[in-house]
Design a protein around this motif. Structure first.
Motif, PDB file in Angstrom:
ATOM      1  N   GLY A   1      55.773  -7.503   5.387  1.00  0.00           N
ATOM      2  CA  GLY A   1      55.080  -6.511   6.052  1.00  0.00           C
ATOM      3  C   GLY A   1      55.823  -5.941   7.425  1.00  0.00           C
ATOM      4  O   GLY A   1      55.314  -5.041   7.868  1.00  0.00           O
TER       5      GLY A   1
ATOM      6  N   ASN B   1      56.633  -2.505   7.482  1.00  0.00           N
ATOM      7  CA  ASN B   1      55.769  -1.371   6.932  1.00  0.00           C
ATOM      8  C   ASN B   1      55.275  -0.392   7.738  1.00  0.00           C
ATOM      9  O   ASN B   1      55.088  -0.686   9.135  1.00  0.00           O
ATOM     10  CB  ASN B   1      54.415  -2.416   6.322  1.00  0.00           C
TER      11      ASN B   1
ATOM     12  N   ALA C   1      47.298  -5.183  -0.058  1.00  0.00           N
ATOM     13  CA  ALA C   1      47.337  -3.687   0.444  1.00  0.00           C
ATOM     14  C   ALA C   1      46.034  -3.050   0.177  1.00  0.00           C
ATOM     15  O   ALA C   1      45.588  -3.205  -0.798  1.00  0.00           O
ATOM     16  CB  ALA C   1      48.655  -3.210   0.087  1.00  0.00           C
TER      17      ALA C   1
ATOM     18  N   ALA D   1      54.477  -1.964  -0.972  1.00  0.00           N
ATOM     19  CA  ALA D   1      53.993  -2.278   0.052  1.00  0.00           C
ATOM     20  C   ALA D   1      54.625  -3.567   0.686  1.00  0.00           C
ATOM     21  O   ALA D   1      54.112  -4.562   1.687  1.00  0.00           O
ATOM     22  CB  ALA D   1      52.605  -3.044   0.030  1.00  0.00           C
ATOM     23  N   GLY D   2      56.062  -3.834   0.497  1.00  0.00           N
ATOM     24  CA  GLY D   2      56.843  -4.981   0.908  1.00  0.00           C
ATOM     25  C   GLY D   2      56.582  -6.342   0.295  1.00  0.00           C
ATOM     26  O   GLY D   2      56.679  -7.295   1.145  1.00  0.00           O
TER      27      GLY D   2
ATOM     28  N   ASP E   1      49.023   1.012   4.276  1.00  0.00           N
ATOM     29  CA  ASP E   1      50.124  -0.234   4.623  1.00  0.00           C
ATOM     30  C   ASP E   1      51.276  -0.276   3.629  1.00  0.00           C
ATOM     31  O   ASP E   1      51.310  -0.913   2.797  1.00  0.00           O
ATOM     32  CB  ASP E   1      49.373  -1.538   4.668  1.00  0.00           C
ATOM     33  N   ILE E   2      52.151   0.835   3.974  1.00  0.00           N
ATOM     34  CA  ILE E   2      53.368   0.921   3.215  1.00  0.00           C
ATOM     35  C   ILE E   2      54.888   0.447   3.407  1.00  0.00           C
ATOM     36  O   ILE E   2      55.007   0.649   4.763  1.00  0.00           O
ATOM     37  CB  ILE E   2      53.260   2.551   2.434  1.00  0.00           C
ATOM     38  N   HIS E   3      55.647  -0.075   2.674  1.00  0.00           N
ATOM     39  CA  HIS E   3      56.792  -0.321   2.976  1.00  0.00           C
ATOM     40  C   HIS E   3      57.696   0.782   3.190  1.00  0.00           C
ATOM     41  O   HIS E   3      57.746   1.804   2.439  1.00  0.00           O
ATOM     42  CB  HIS E   3      57.825  -1.343   2.108  1.00  0.00           C
TER      43      HIS E   3
ATOM     44  N   GLN F   1      51.699   1.006   8.984  1.00  0.00           N
ATOM     45  CA  GLN F   1      50.316   0.880   9.111  1.00  0.00           C
ATOM     46  C   GLN F   1      49.602   2.063   9.991  1.00  0.00           C
ATOM     47  O   GLN F   1      50.007   1.909  11.077  1.00  0.00           O
ATOM     48  CB  GLN F   1      50.030  -0.664   9.817  1.00  0.00           C
TER      49      GLN F   1
END
Length: 571
Positions: free
Chosen positions: A27, A30, A508, A502-503, A41-43, A32
């Motif tokens: 993360g 990411n 997530a 989300a990595g 909370d995305i990569h 956030q």
């Protein structure tokens, strides 16, 4: 069950394990934030690139369905200047890829089977996923139920009758290995050809549903489980490439690997959802007289996606696991009903003869060179292998999520051997019943009318059930099974895609799974509107092709990872 670590829900290895020391933290790249009440909370950039391209694809297919259809299904070469027969513009994406890359798909799948069988008998089979002291998170019953519901559910319902009946009597030149046809030019049965045609039909069907697809799933699942639960890396496809790329795996090489995995998963799921919508609509039309068209199928996808969103809210144990177990019980009851009402003794005989025929024919059916049955090899086998490969990130990650605590030998045996036998049995029951109906009633058989005389694949299951008692009830049950398999696939798929984007996080925000669950449905709708069945098949092959290369390299990463685990356990 192990306590979870402080790095986003990945369980800590129990006992000896060769944890990879890396500066990367799950993360760390990411984005956030919060948008209103929804957490994000995305990569970056995997989610951003994947999300934007998927949205662009949906807009294109819905805004220009004619152009999309031409790309997916091809056009008449005579009507397009500069387009020659056999070119991409004439064949369309699906036919062009299967006719030019059939050998690559077949060799790739063969390598995966051999690789898995060697791992079972190798010393590395004793490596335990999650560390030497790890224990399974789920019992066998729940494990198998989730595995089947995610891995084969809709496919078994759609093809269980269609494929054996098609191979048995097809008049279109797709006979597997050029086997004899049971019908003469006048449509009459040729008694001397019936048993050989039945034998090859069931063996050729089993070939597509036994060892090869499950080996593909097992390779991905093993890589994910090993590098996450034993090595402490994110639950993402890129992690298995650490032995080859080192720290570079967290850069653009890894972004590309994960993005390809997202697209393969998304279009593999969309294909299954499209099949499910077509079959559910056909069943409702067959039993209740509802219209059978794209509009109704779109409505079905919207409604079922809404149900899947509710399942998303309930989580893995409260949603997918419960639905999967219920669905497997209902599927078993339908299987037993067909078995005993269609003649258990004859069908059980078919099952054992099919096992023998499958073992006998697996090598010639796996051979990609010098074949004359190109209709079967390209139109069916190459498509199937591409479909399973595109599904493999989804099914593989899902299997990995529920398989911690198993040894590699137990894991591969259960994922590879046991499901293969169950799939062959399913095909023997449903396919054998359909073939028996064709033989007994060649002039009035609904299966023959809808599969051989005119090709209506989505009606094949319901046509077979029509020949048995309580047809209206069993057909309704069939529709319900398709719908629930639809829901579990959509829910499970959104979980897997969200984990990748989300990595590697497994916890997530649920709003992200809502996004992917919604767009799985939208992609299926876009493909149906933009080209129907051909569009579904075209996109799954186009994404399966590059991902096959990734999976072949993945096998080397698995070997490197298992070697280090074995050395750590012995030290």
């Amino acid at each position: 069950m192990a306590d979870e670590t402080d790095i986003e829900g990945i369980p800590t290895p129990e006992g000896a394990a060769d944890i990879i020391e890396t500066d990367y933290r799950i993360g760390q790249d990411n984005i956030q934030t919060k948008v209103g009440p929804f957490g994000i909370d995305i990569h970056n950039p995997v989610f951003v690139i994947s999300g934007l391209l998927v949205i662009a694809f949906v807009i294109f297919a819905l805004a220009a369905p004619g152009t999309a259809n031409a790309i997916f299904n091809g056009v008449d070469a005579a009507e397009v200047e500069g387009c020659e027969a056999g070119a991409f513009c004439d064949l369309g994406m699906r036919a062009y890829l299967t006719s030019n890359f059939d050998w690559f798909f077949l060799w790739g799948a063969n390598i995966f089977v051999i690789f898995c069988l060697l791992l079972i008998v190798s010393p590395w089979g004793s490596v335990r996923l999650g560390g030497t002291d790890a224990t399974p998170d789920y019992g066998y019953a729940g494990w198998f139920a989730m595995l089947f519901a995610a891995g084969m559910g809709i496919g078994l319902m759609f093809f269980g009758v269609l494929e054996p009946a098609y191979y048995f009597g097809t008049p279109w030149g797709d006979e597997p290995l050029g086997t004899v046809r049971p019908f003469g030019e006048d449509g009459a049965l040729i008694e001397g050809n019936v048993e050989e045609a039945r034998r090859m039909a069931l063996a050729a069907t089993s070939f597509h549903w036994a060892l090869h697809p499950w080996a593909i799933y097992a390779v991905v699942a093993l890589a994910l489980a090993l590098f996450s639960y034993n090595k402490g890396l994110p639950l993402s496809i890129r992690s298995a490439f650490y032995p080859l790329l080192g720290e570079r795996v967290w850069g653009w090489w890894g972004h590309i690997i994960d993005t390809v995995a997202v697209f393969a998963t998304l279009f593999g799921l969309a294909t299954s959802l499209g099949f499910g919508a077509q079959q559910a609509n056909a069943g409702m039309s067959y039993v209740y007289g509802l219209p059978n068209n794209v509009t109704v199928q779109v409505i079905l996808i919207v409604a079922i996606t809404a149900v899947a969103l509710v399942s998303v809210l309930r989580g893995l144990d409260g949603g997918v696991k419960v639905l999967s177990e219920i669905n497997m019980v209902v599927a078993l009851l339908l299987l037993l009903f067909v078995l005993f009402t269609a003649g258990a003794v004859g069908i059980l005989t078919d099952f054992f003869s099919t096992l023998g025929a499958y073992v006998q024919e697996i090598v010639p059916l796996s051979n990609p060179h010098g074949r004359e049955d190109t209709g079967y090899m390209q139109g069916w086998t190459a498509f199937y292998w591409a479909w399973w490969i595109s599904w493999s990130p989804f099914v593989g990650m899902f299997i990995a999520r529920v398989s911690r605590g198993r040894t590699v030998r137990e894991f591969i045996t259960c994922v590879l051997i046991v499901p293969s036998i169950v799939c062959i049995f399913w095909m023997a029951v449903f396919g054998g019943s359909a073939i028996n109906d064709i033989i007994a009633n060649p002039e009035t058989s609904a299966v023959k009318a809808n599969v051989i005389d005119s090709y209506s694949p989505e009606l094949s299951l319901f046509a077979m059930l029509e020949s048995l008692p309580l047809a209206a009830i069993t057909s309704t049950i069939g529709v319900i099974l398709v719908i629930v398999f639809f829901v579990t696939s959509s829910d499970s798929g959104s979980l897997v895609i969200d984990t990748i984007t989300a990595g590697g996080k497994v916890d997530a925000p649920v709003s992200q799974r809502f996004f992917w669950c919604t767009f799985e449905g939208l992609v299926a709708i876009a493909l149906l509107v933009g080209g129907g069945l051909g569009a579904l098949q075209a996109m799954v092959i186009s994404t399966g092709l590059p991902f096959t290369i990734i999976l072949l390299v993945l096998c080397y990463g698995i070997l490197r990872g298992l070697m280090s685990e074995k050395q750590r356990a012995l030290s």
